[in-house]
Structures are given as structure tokens and as C-alpha cells.
Design a protein around this motif. Structure first.
Motif, PDB file in Angstrom:
ATOM      1  N   TRP A 270      -1.011   4.129  10.004  1.00  0.00           N
ATOM      2  CA  TRP A 270      -2.304   4.259   9.321  1.00  0.00           C
ATOM      3  C   TRP A 270      -2.576   5.750   9.161  1.00  0.00           C
ATOM      4  O   TRP A 270      -3.420   6.324   9.818  1.00  0.00           O
TER       5      TRP A 270
ATOM      6  N   PHE B 105      -4.723   5.890   4.889  1.00  0.00           N
ATOM      7  CA  PHE B 105      -5.014   4.523   5.315  1.00  0.00           C
ATOM      8  C   PHE B 105      -6.059   4.461   6.435  1.00  0.00           C
ATOM      9  O   PHE B 105      -6.508   3.391   6.794  1.00  0.00           O
TER      10      PHE B 105
ATOM     11  N   PRO C 154      -2.898   3.030  -1.723  1.00  0.00           N
ATOM     12  CA  PRO C 154      -3.614   2.564  -0.523  1.00  0.00           C
ATOM     13  C   PRO C 154      -4.767   1.613  -0.819  1.00  0.00           C
ATOM     14  O   PRO C 154      -5.169   0.843   0.055  1.00  0.00           O
TER      15      PRO C 154
ATOM     16  N   GLY D  79       0.817  -1.208   0.000  1.00  0.00           N
ATOM     17  CA  GLY D  79       0.000   0.000   0.000  1.00  0.00           C
ATOM     18  C   GLY D  79       0.848   1.255   0.000  1.00  0.00           C
ATOM     19  O   GLY D  79       0.508   2.251  -0.656  1.00  0.00           O
ATOM     20  N   TYR D  80       1.972   1.222   0.729  1.00  0.00           N
ATOM     21  CA  TYR D  80       2.882   2.367   0.740  1.00  0.00           C
ATOM     22  C   TYR D  80       3.690   2.458  -0.556  1.00  0.00           C
ATOM     23  O   TYR D  80       4.049   3.542  -1.002  1.00  0.00           O
TER      24      TYR D  80
ATOM     25  N   TYR E  95      -9.334   2.455   6.092  1.00  0.00           N
ATOM     26  CA  TYR E  95      -9.159   1.005   6.039  1.00  0.00           C
ATOM     27  C   TYR E  95      -8.986   0.436   7.445  1.00  0.00           C
ATOM     28  O   TYR E  95      -9.546  -0.614   7.777  1.00  0.00           O
TER      29      TYR E  95
END
Length: 449
Positions: free
Chosen positions: A69, A73, A31, A26-27, A76
Motif C-alpha cells: 500500500w 494506495f 489506483p 490497481g498496479y 485507500y
């Protein structure tokens, strides 16, 4: 749908590894990749045979720290948390066993309403209702986990917490290869050349802002897994022993004096129990001590710079230097409370923030400053009620140790840290750690019902 009888160590490592790879991806990319985490968490939460094991995927990710997060993020993480909590409550309800939840909710709601009234009085329009909803959820989860936990599920739960803490260190250590992640982690690193010299100039805090707080997470995870090792008499425990050694290494990197002292106490208590135990055979005791000596030698050889830097922090001329200014901070808050009777009695409320100093760095002063004597008494009632309810409405029980005091190790470690930091159970990671800590000490205060 068939249930998973037990989410064992192998499954936990697989879950943690998959979630770790998803977050890193995701990074690296986008994301939206985190959507892949939802079916993984859903599958293991829903198929778990016990409410406690349904929390395992969440227990893994929550120990990574909310800082990773970030804004992109956050949604999520919120979805994952809500999913875990909803499934947990559903599985508790499905057990259809006697549960006096109102016995906890009534004093807890009284504590919450007192603080909401206090905030509305001092800071009209600023009350954070969702914050207090989270407090209620935290303590209800702590109560239900400690009430329904079995030995098998406690083993899995404690291992998940340990893996989560270790993987948070892994994320922090490998962050330099991912620029977007490194920007987040870099802000959590505490630098101080005064104690490290040229060799060590950074205190490792993993994915928290405070190395001492991360040291508390490590010590609590260690104590939870040590209880399992002793319960098993160290049989078939290579993976868990390896986890404990790895946790000791990352804990040492914090250069936390509190971590060093508490870990030393934990180590001495465990050695004392092993020597006195009649349940552990002499041959196994010999193997255990050989493993301890080898592990200590390896840690000393590869981490000698950290050992030297840590020991140098005890070279202090007065109490203020030895406690890194904590005695000055505590003295300030004691004087402030004595000179402000209104704050001492009613508190300054959580919206009031801190004054000229840092936070109190002491649990008792934290409670008195923010909640006052009245709020502190209400909080004590909540904790006492929590303990009494688990004594009366207990579903499962552990096998007793020969030294029953060992059951109190995790909770005792949490309380020891309360003298130097503010471990108030308001955040998700502390909720999970306290849930396991209360569960561990239940055999001493409960009977099977």
C-alpha cells in the motif's frame, strides 16, 4: 438487512480473490480501481452476524503487508481499515452485553501517557499522538475479539488469516509480471549467497522486509488452523489441510531457522495429540498419516534446494553464527542498558530510535530499551489485565480439547518468536494475529458468563 450467519471458507476465498484482483488491477492500470474494494469490504463487514466476522475482509488484506500500500494506495488502505474498525465497534455495541472496557483502558492509558510524557521530556514537539491512538485501538480490538469469539467465528477468522498470509506470498511470487508492483516487492527481498550457493540466493520474505517475521506469520496462521482441524477431528477439512500444506511450502522458502524449529515443534505436538486422541477414529488416523507422508514427500521433492539451503544454515561454528549475529546484538543492548541506568529505568522512548546496532531482536530487551523498567511494568500490567478481564467477562466458550495445552499453541508460538525478533503489537497485522491467538487460549482461562 439479513445477516450472513457464517462467512465460510468458500466465501473467504471469494473475498480474498476479488480483493487480490482489484489490487493487481490497481498496479496495472490506476489506483482509483481500488474504490471497487470498498463496497466488497462494506458488504461483508456490515452483513456479518458477529463482530469477529466483520473483521474478516480486513484480516485478509492486512496480512499482505503495508508495503504494497505505497503512497498512491495509502489513502485507500486507511479508508478500508477505518471502515472495518468502525463496523466492528458498532457490532460490539449492538450486542449490549456486559463489558468492563475501562478495566483495560485505565492501565493502557497509563502506559500511553507515560510514553507521551517521556517523549515530550526527551524530544519536545515530536510526540506522535496518532501512533498512540493506534496502540489503544489495537489492544481494545484484541480484548473484544477474544471476548466475543465463538467456535464457528474462530474457524472463519483463522482461515481468513491463513488465506491472507498465503495470498501475500502469491502477490510476491507473481509480482515480476507487473513492473510497478515488482519495484515495490524487489525492495523486500533479502539476498545472501553465503547460505544459498548457486541454487538459492534469496530468502523469501513475501511482502515483509524480514523473512523471520514472515515465518512468524506463517507459523501463527498454521497453528490457528491446526487448532480448527483438531477441533473438527479433521472432518470435511480438505480445503483447510491444503491451505496448511501451502503455508508450510512458502514458510520453507524463508530459509528461517526460527520457522524450521517452531514448525517442527508444532508438527511434533500435533502428531502426539493425534496418536493419543480417543476422539479420532483409527481409520481417520491412518488417512491423516498417509496425507502427511504424501505432503512431506511432495514438499521434499519439489523444494529439495530450499531444504538443503535451510539445513546448511545450521552448520555454524559458534552461537553468533548460529543465531545470525543475534547473540551479539542482544549482548550489545544488555551492556548498553547496564551502563546507562537512566535508559534502563525510564527507557529511550520510541522516538529515540536505535543506537549503533540493529533493533534488539528480543522482546524483553525491546521493552526495556524503549520503555525502561517503569514502562515495561506498565505494559505487563496491561497484558495481565487483558487476561483477567477475559476470564471474568467471557461470553462464549469453545469445546475443550482432551489436551488443553493445544489452546495455547498460537500464543506460545508468538512468544517463542519474541526471543529472536521484536513482535510488539503496534501494527495492524500483529493486532489481528494476536486477537486470534488470545481468542484461541480463552477456554483455558475462562468460563461462560
Amino acid at each position: 438487512m439479513d445477516c450472513i450467519d457464517k462467512i465460510d471458507e468458500r466465501r473467504i476465498i471469494i473475498i480474498a480473490s476479488l480483493l487480490l484482483l482489484i489490487v493487481l488491477a490497481g498496479y496495472l492500470f490506476t489506483p482509483t480501481i481500488l474504490f471497487i474494494a470498498l463496497p466488497i469490504v462494506s458488504y461483508y463487514s456490515i452483513k456479518a452476524s458477529n463482530p469477529i466476522e466483520s473483521l474478516i475482509p480486513f484480516a485478509i488484506i492486512v496480512t499482505w503487508g503495508a508495503q504494497i500500500w505505497n503512497t498512491a494506495f495509502e489513502s485507500y488502505y486507511t479508508i478500508l481499515k477505518l471502515l472495518a474498525i468502525v463496523v466492528f465497534f458498532y457490532k460490539v455495541i449492538s450486542l449490549k452485553s456486559k463489558c468492563n472496557l475501562w478495566g483495560l483502558l485505565l492501565p493502557l492509558l497509563l502506559f500511553v501517557f507515560y510514553n507521551i510524557f517521556s517523549e515530550a521530556l526527551y524530544y519536545p514537539g515530536g510526540t506522535r499522538y496518532l501512533f498512540y491512538v493506534n496502540i489503544i485501538i489495537c489492544y481494545v480490538v484484541i480484548y473484544l475479539v477474544s471476548r466475543y469469539v465463538t467456535l464457528d467465528h474462530f474457524e472463519s477468522f483463522s482461515f481468513a488469516i491463513g488465506i491472507g498470509v498465503l495470498f501475500s506470498a502469491v502477490v510476491s511470487l507473481i509480482s515480476p509480471i507487473i513492473p510497478s508492483l515488482f519495484e515495490v516487492v524487489q525492495g523486500m527481498i533479502q539476498t545472501d549467497n553465503a547460505f544459498g550457493g548457486e541454487e538459492i540466493d534469496k530468502r523469501f520474505s513475501s511482502l515483509t522486509y524480514d523473512p523471520n517475521l514472515f515465518g512468524m506469520y506463517v507459523d501463527c496462521a498454521l497453528s490457528l488452523n491446526v487448532i480448527v482441524l483438531i477441533q473438527r477431528q479433521f472432518k470435511k477439512s480438505f480445503v483447510r489441510i491444503s491451505l496448511c500444506v501451502a503455508l508450510m511450502a512458502v514458510g520453507l522458502m524463508t530459509l528461517s531457522k526460527a520457522y524450521f524449529l517452531v514448525s517442527s515443534i508444532l508438527f511434533i505436538l500435533c502428531i502426539s495429540h493425534i496418536l493419543k486422541s480417543r476422539e479420532i477414529r483409527a481409520s481417520r488416523k491412518t488417512v491423516i498419516f498417509i496425507v502427511i507422508i504424501v505432503a512431506a514427500a511432495i514438499l521434499s521433492y519439489y523444494m529439495i534446494d530450499y531444504v538443503d539451503a535451510l539445513l546448511s544454515r545450521f552448520d555454524s561454528k559458534n552461537a553468533s553464527e548460529l543465531t545470525t549475529g543475534r547473540t551479539d546484538i542482544m549482548s550489545y543492548y544488555v551492556n548498553y542498558l547496564l551502563n546507562n541506568p537512566k535508559t534502563l529505568l525510564f527507557g529511550n522512548s520510541l522516538l529515540g530510535g536505535i543506537k549503533d546496532y540493529s533493533t534488539p531482536h528480543n522482546f524483553a530487551l525491546y521493552l526495556l530499551y524503549f520503555f525502561g523498567v517503569i514502562g515495561t511494568l506498565l505494559y505487563v500490567i496491561v497484558v495481565v489485565r487483558l487476561m483477567k478481564l477475559n476470564k471474568r467477562y467471557r461470553v462464549y466458550s469453545f469445546k475443550y480439547f482432551s489436551d488443553k495445552k493445544l489452546h495455547y499453541l498460537p500464543l506460545g508460538i508468538y512468544l517463542l518468536y519474541s526471543f529472536t525478533i521484536d513482535p510488539f503489537a503496534l501494527y495492524d497485522v500483529k493486532m489481528i494475529i494476536l486477537s486470534a491467538s488470545f481468542a484461541a487460549c480463552q477456554p483455558l482461562i475462562s468460563k461462560v458468563r
